[in-house]
Design an enzyme around this catalytic site. Structure first.
Site, short mmCIF file in Angstrom:
data_model
loop_
_atom_site.label_atom_id
_atom_site.label_comp_id
_atom_site.label_asym_id
_atom_site.label_seq_id
_atom_site.Cartn_x
_atom_site.Cartn_y
_atom_site.Cartn_z
N ASP A 45 23.42 -67.60 53.96
CA ASP A 45 23.20 -69.03 53.82
C ASP A 45 22.33 -69.57 54.95
O ASP A 45 21.49 -70.43 54.76
CB ASP A 45 24.53 -69.80 53.90
CG ASP A 45 25.64 -69.22 53.05
OD1 ASP A 45 25.58 -68.03 52.73
OD2 ASP A 45 26.57 -69.97 52.73
N GLU A 93 28.11 -62.43 43.16
CA GLU A 93 29.14 -61.54 43.71
C GLU A 93 30.16 -61.08 42.67
O GLU A 93 31.04 -60.29 42.98
CB GLU A 93 29.87 -62.24 44.86
CG GLU A 93 28.97 -62.38 46.09
CD GLU A 93 29.61 -63.18 47.20
OE1 GLU A 93 30.45 -64.04 46.89
OE2 GLU A 93 29.26 -62.95 48.36
#
Lengths: 784, 784
Positions: free
Chosen positions: A353, A494
């Site tokens: 991020d 994910e």
């Protein structure tokens, strides 16, 4: 734009409030209304609140592993704690016997000030009916003095009474994973009181001090700073004062809390006491003014002004605010936490991020901050080397969750299977390799945006080389197909672990190796001696460079399929069950089930957690045709569950670029409201995941600038292909690029560029097909 | 050697019995006492039993997919069904109102005869107390006429009464996965009655016919073959007869059941009717005698005689028997099912068990049978090619579960998570690649044992080449390590899926490629034209051969670690939690949990399901020093959970070879008793896994010959390094090797070899270091 479930409302473009206490949302609210300054974060809570109300002051660089499993930042003792008692009755906004009205909690995010108040009526028989107090407070984390939190509490007596005030340092703090302070000793240093604590793992000193000033009413004892005899409680150091309030009295208490750890300074005790004394002397107003002046300069840097028919400006400011206060801009050795400093969730540590979501806003407005963030990655390069070595690779495999040392903080077990109670072995830590090339991507863009070759020589090259080394050692060569493959990874999505040839990962890996090769080539000619030293540290020789080249040339990048132009997210994805997220959800046996690998309901379907192929388009729009992006967006978007706060914004940016304007705006709004209007529970699969989604906050800037304003930074300059939402009449923002500044002003039918007078040269600026070179101090206006 | 839980006892070296009905063990008992002949298997059940008692006649080559998920063999209608009624009371061994005594069920496995009986006393008020019947039966699957089952029922009237006999074809059969017959029509063809059925998937005809002869008492109707009017029931075709029994009468009913399917012959109806008529005419005794003569020749081939102080001989015979009746020796297009023809479990299909566990007994005693089994693999080569192509590989990836076509029968979901009720996605079908090189291993050993170059030219070479092609296309090359790796597999230890560089798999792969190269080289010089044709079919050219060579030379085989000499089962195994199976079991939340990947309790530990490194030693004893094998055995054995019936025997063989004699004998005994003394439930993780463990039965031969007798077959001849268990005074067995036969006789202090007079040349035979060449008809005796 506002949720019916939430009592939160937008007051103006710089302020939000809530007018009703919602105990269910207390974790979220505390994060939403927080103040902070990149060194510390203080949750948006009342001074009267304690651990059970999730009061928290999270301090950077205090990583501690208290339970043997999870390392996280400390929630330090609360030096702004305030307890009020009128007669024998507790005065409290949300507990106790009184009746509370006019409840309000606010955040002014122009200056990072949390405030609140309530009117209190006693309910107890002992007290005269009609005895009323109006209690209010304001608080800020100082941007001019990062170790300081200032709070001002006002008590207006509508009728009179004997008020007992206890204030001091409350060391009974809330903590996610274990008790982080093995000891806490109280100290009184003249007017300053505090707690001196030692962290559980390494015994790092953490000192919290408090100074107090009283105005308006004189306490019953002579010396206002001299405490009565407050009850002696463990891990608490309070002072107690009493006031005979008369109707119409206004009592003002100014509290200065300071925090230093042994990682900040050699003598945190003296530093905390001295700063507390100094700030107490300065007083609240003066400290507030100094901090506000810093905020003014910050907002000047991060300026975006949008004229719109909705609350866009307020929400945008709110998101930028949270990105700013999450970022340790003051130093080059700390990460931006995925939940910033809003709580301990995600361990106060950086994920991918940081480079992909938080950093670009700084890169094009305040590149020194971006530089600090990237130097943090350099300073944790050895941690990445250790991780690579431990897992059998060469080079630098950056931690999926990165704290102070760069060693992997991500535990093997992140979630629990709520159906069996067993831990789930997620492989975020050892299989999600795109973190390393994502850092290369950021380095490459940093250099493109700044031309800062010194950074590359001192820091960037070594990281790029070690990441290339890692990628080469991770990859496999398929002889029968004459190509390199990347096996057993997770991409951004994910839900699908254990995937091969994830297109996002493979593309980023190729890009990273290409960048390493470019830098190697340039260093060979410009700085051969520096190169020699770096090459030695990275064990690079001619053979290794050949290996990089070979992998660069032969890495398999899944291509758009001939007719459909669809790109398969990873090998075999299109063969998975094709079902939509809402239908799939019917298979849940428990609403809290984790959907992903290895046994979640999504793993064997095409439902993905978040943007993955679309994420690739977000980072590399130049590499795919608009038609290819459109077709893939149409395919993947309905199959995306958006169970990551990273997902909507990426869809917004890509949708803008490919002309899906309605979706672009709808995802923009969704992303802007992720924190403020979230009603998600703060835990998933048994793991606390509450707190501010700093990545979504950071990418808010990108949605405006990269998305709707259509800005692309190229080696040639700035390219602008805007398409404003119909709700907007104009948008303005500043950009910094290669040492030049400018102001971009857009309307539906014009683009204006003001080049800063201080620029050193002409700024290349292209609007659609039209190229301009804007001289320092000049403006151009282009009609659309 | 006998379990207290089991009512089973050993009568003599050819017979077992049980004297008490145990409803809990009914599934196991039906398998243990079964008869069969490689074409069909008939469970050891009473003639009076029905589907609820797991009556079953499993017929080879009747694969049918009735539920869209699992393909399996059909349980065909029961042509030996017999119902008895005395007066109004049902006469039944385990149900009904009567009192049963002298219950007995037996199996004579010298001749494959199931028999049983019971004495019946009525309990109903309507019947005179003291009316007794002695009911007994005997049954065999004919080895001289494979489509025939013969049964003789005797009813001795101790006192008299009116007996109603119903017998015929009962189509209400038990089936594991769906109804396999979409229709069943009754037919009466003169004296022969039956059912004509069509399978659900392809409509294949399956015909079961029955003929009957009555002796001893004349039925009440004139024509004994003419039925009364039995109740018309769906899927049943019975005849009904009545007898006025007098005290002392003995009624004998001979029933001949025949089965043919459309896969056996173009006109199964005529074939079944004709054979039933012929067998009925021949009568039970004559058919029994003809079958027994075949059994005599078989036992002559598979002869092992052990003089011991325990029940070894009986248990060994029992195991060999089940290997024999499971093997479709009569044909070259059918597999040996992992549960033989004892029930539908494991889909009547072959696993790697076939080549590694079942086949060696045939290879060295009756190589024509081994040849048939390997030709079956050739005939399913296209299925293996299809599987490889479907999964993105080249060459031949043999089915993990292989039926008639060689297409993968193994479902994606084999077990269920009993805690969540969710299916478990086991990757037995797509990741357990060692099946292909295991077949190469068997082909190589077949050629070594027979010198049958014709087989290699016609069948073997093409399989070897396509397996090598598969392996090369599956493997990855690691450039930085200059080696080939095999990624994401399961070795024999199925608890650890998704493993890299499983040493068993990698070793077998290298061996397989080496064998392919050897055969290629030899064919190039001896049969270039044949080679050219095969190479064309397998798309092999010089470049491909270079790739084989490169992989052969550079494949990574995990080596014994320097000091410990331990071999890591797969990358990272030694880093897993080290815990012993019994301790680990405490983590179970449900006793029926599956222990393996992805969420079972063993997956993240060093606990393994079955021999893996030890399995490697079993197949390649020449490749490791005794010390290395000893150290690894000591390490892995206590960490082995033995939750595969394949595991104990492999430990026994290896323990024998490395001098761990106590363990060798204890695992030998455990393995011999797997079926007979098993009290395991017939289901695991919701999947039916009952039935005879044919692999354990097959490897019984290897334990005696390869283990205790220390026989190794080499290119030079037969090597013998025996170490008899102290319980044994002698062991004798026959061997066939390269066209020569011999009888080996061992005692504790001598080895004797008798070469068959019919041998064509001297037999090379080495005892420890001493080499002999034994001329046809000669004997040598060697003192130890």
């Amino acid at each position: 734009m506002s949720s019916q479930k939430s009592p939160i409302y937008i007051e103006n473009e710089w302020s939000i409030s809530e007018n009703r206490f919602d105990p269910v949302q207390i974790v979220t609210t505390g994060s939403n209304f927080m103040t902070g300054n990149g060194y510390l974060g203080y949750r948006g809570t009342f001074p009267e609140w304690e651990a059970e109300e999730y009061v928290g002051c999270i301090v950077s660089d205090t990583y501690d592993n208290a339970d043997g499993k999870w390392k996280e930042l400390c929630n330090v003792p609360n030096g702004l704690y305030t307890a009020l008692q009128l007669g024998a009755a507790q005065v409290h906004p949300t507990r106790g016997p009184g009746e509370v009205s006019d409840y309000r909690l606010s955040l002014n995010y122009r200056y990072g000030r949390t405030s609140g108040g309530y009117t209190w009526n006693p309910q107890e028989p002992g007290l005269q009916k009609g005895t009323e107090l109006r209690v209010s407070f304001e608080r800020f984390a100082s941007y001019s003095s990062l170790h300081l939190l200032a709070q001002r509490v006002r008590i207006a007596a509508i009728t009179g009474g004997l008020l007992t005030l206890s204030t001091g340092v409350d060391g009974r703090v809330w903590s996610l994973n274990g008790e982080h302070f093995r000891e806490c000793s109280a100290f009184n240093e003249g007017d300053i009181i505090g707690l001196n604590c030692a962290t559980s793992e390494k015994g790092t000193e953490v000192v919290v001090a408090q100074g107090v000033q009283i105005y308006g009413v004189t306490p019953r004892t002579k010396d206002s700073a001299e405490p009565l005899s407050p009850p002696q409680e463990k891990r608490r150091n309070f002072r107690q004062l009493q006031f005979e309030l008369q109707a119409g009295d206004e009592l003002i208490i100014e509290q200065m809390m300071t925090v230093f750890s042994g990682n900040d300074t050699a003598d945190p005790y003296s530093a905390a006491v001295e700063l507390a004394r100094e700030a107490t002397e300065n007083g609240y107003e003066r400290e507030a003014g100094q901090s506000a002046r810093v905020w003014d300069t910050l907002w000047n840097r991060y300026f975006i002004h949008i004229e719109s028919t909705d609350t866009t400006q307020a929400l945008l400011n709110y998101n930028l605010y949270h990105n700013i206060i999450a970022t340790p801009a003051h130093t080059d050795h700390l990460p931006i936490g995925a939940r910033g400093l809003s709580c301990q969730a995600y361990q106060g540590a950086a994920f991918w991020d940081q480079e992909i979501f938080n950093l670009p806003m700084y890169l094009y407005t305040y590149p020194e901050v971006a530089r600090n963030i990237l130097i943090y990655r350099y300073k944790t390069l050895d941690g990445a080397r250790r991780k690579a070595e431990r897992l059998g690779y060469e080079g630098a495999y950056y931690a999926w969750i990165s704290g102070d040392t760069g060693d992997e903080l991500c535990p093997d077990y992140f979630f629990k299977d709520v159906l069996t109670g067993r831990k789930i072995r997620n492989h975020f830590n050892d299989w999600q390799i795109h973190i390393s090339p994502d850092i290369s991507y950021a380095i490459q863009h940093y250099y493109q945006a700044t031309g800062d070759w010194g950074f590359i020589k001192d820091y960037g090259a070594e990281m790029l080389f070690e990441i290339a080394n890692f990628l080469v050692s991770h990859a496999y060569f398929k002889k029968d197909k004459n190509r390199y493959e990347i096996i057993r990874v997770l991409g951004p999505d994910e839900y699908h672990e254990n995937a091969d040839n994830n297109v996002f990962t493979n593309f980023q890996a190729k890009w990273a190796i290409g960048t390493a090769l470019d830098v190697y080539t340039r260093l060979s000619s410009t700085d051969p001696q520096i190169l020699q030293k770096i090459a030695q540290r990275c064990r690079i020789d001619g053979q290794r460079i050949e290996l990089w080249k070979e992998m660069y040339e032969h890495i398999y990048i899944p291509e758009p399929v001939a007719e459909s132009k669809l790109i398969e997210q990873f090998d075999g994805y299109f063969g998975l069950e094709d079902i939509m997220p809402n239908t799939l959800a019917n298979r849940l046996k428990d609403p809290n089930e984790y959907w992903g690998w290895p046994t979640g309901i999504a793993y064997e379907t095409q439902v993905i957690k978040q943007a993955d192929v679309v994420q690739l388009f977000c980072l590399h729009p130049e590499s795919y045709s608009v038609e290819t992006m459109q077709r893939n967006y149409r395919y993947y978007e309905p199959r995306t569950h958006h169970r990551s706060s990273l997902s909507p914004a990426v869809h917004s940016i890509v949708a803008s670029r490919i002309g899906f304007y309605d979706q672009a705006y709808s995802y923009f709004q969704e992303s802007l409201g992720i924190d403020l209007f979230s009603t998600n529970p703060p835990a998933s699969g048994g793991t606390f995941i509450g707190g501010i989604h700093t990545a979504a906050c950071g990418i808010a800037w990108q949605m405006v600038v990269f998305g709707f304003s259509g800005i692309v930074f190229t080696d040639q300059g700035i390219l602008c292909k805007p398409h404003l939402p119909q709700e907007w009449s104009s948008v303005q923002f500043t950009l910094h690029y290669r040492g030049q500044s400018c102001l971009v002003s857009l309307t539906a039918d014009s683009v204006k560029l003001d080049a800063a007078p201080s620029n050193q040269k002409a700024l290349p600026f292209q609007i659609f097909e039209q190229e301009y070179r804007v001289q320092p101090g000049d403006s151009i206006t282009h009609s659309l």
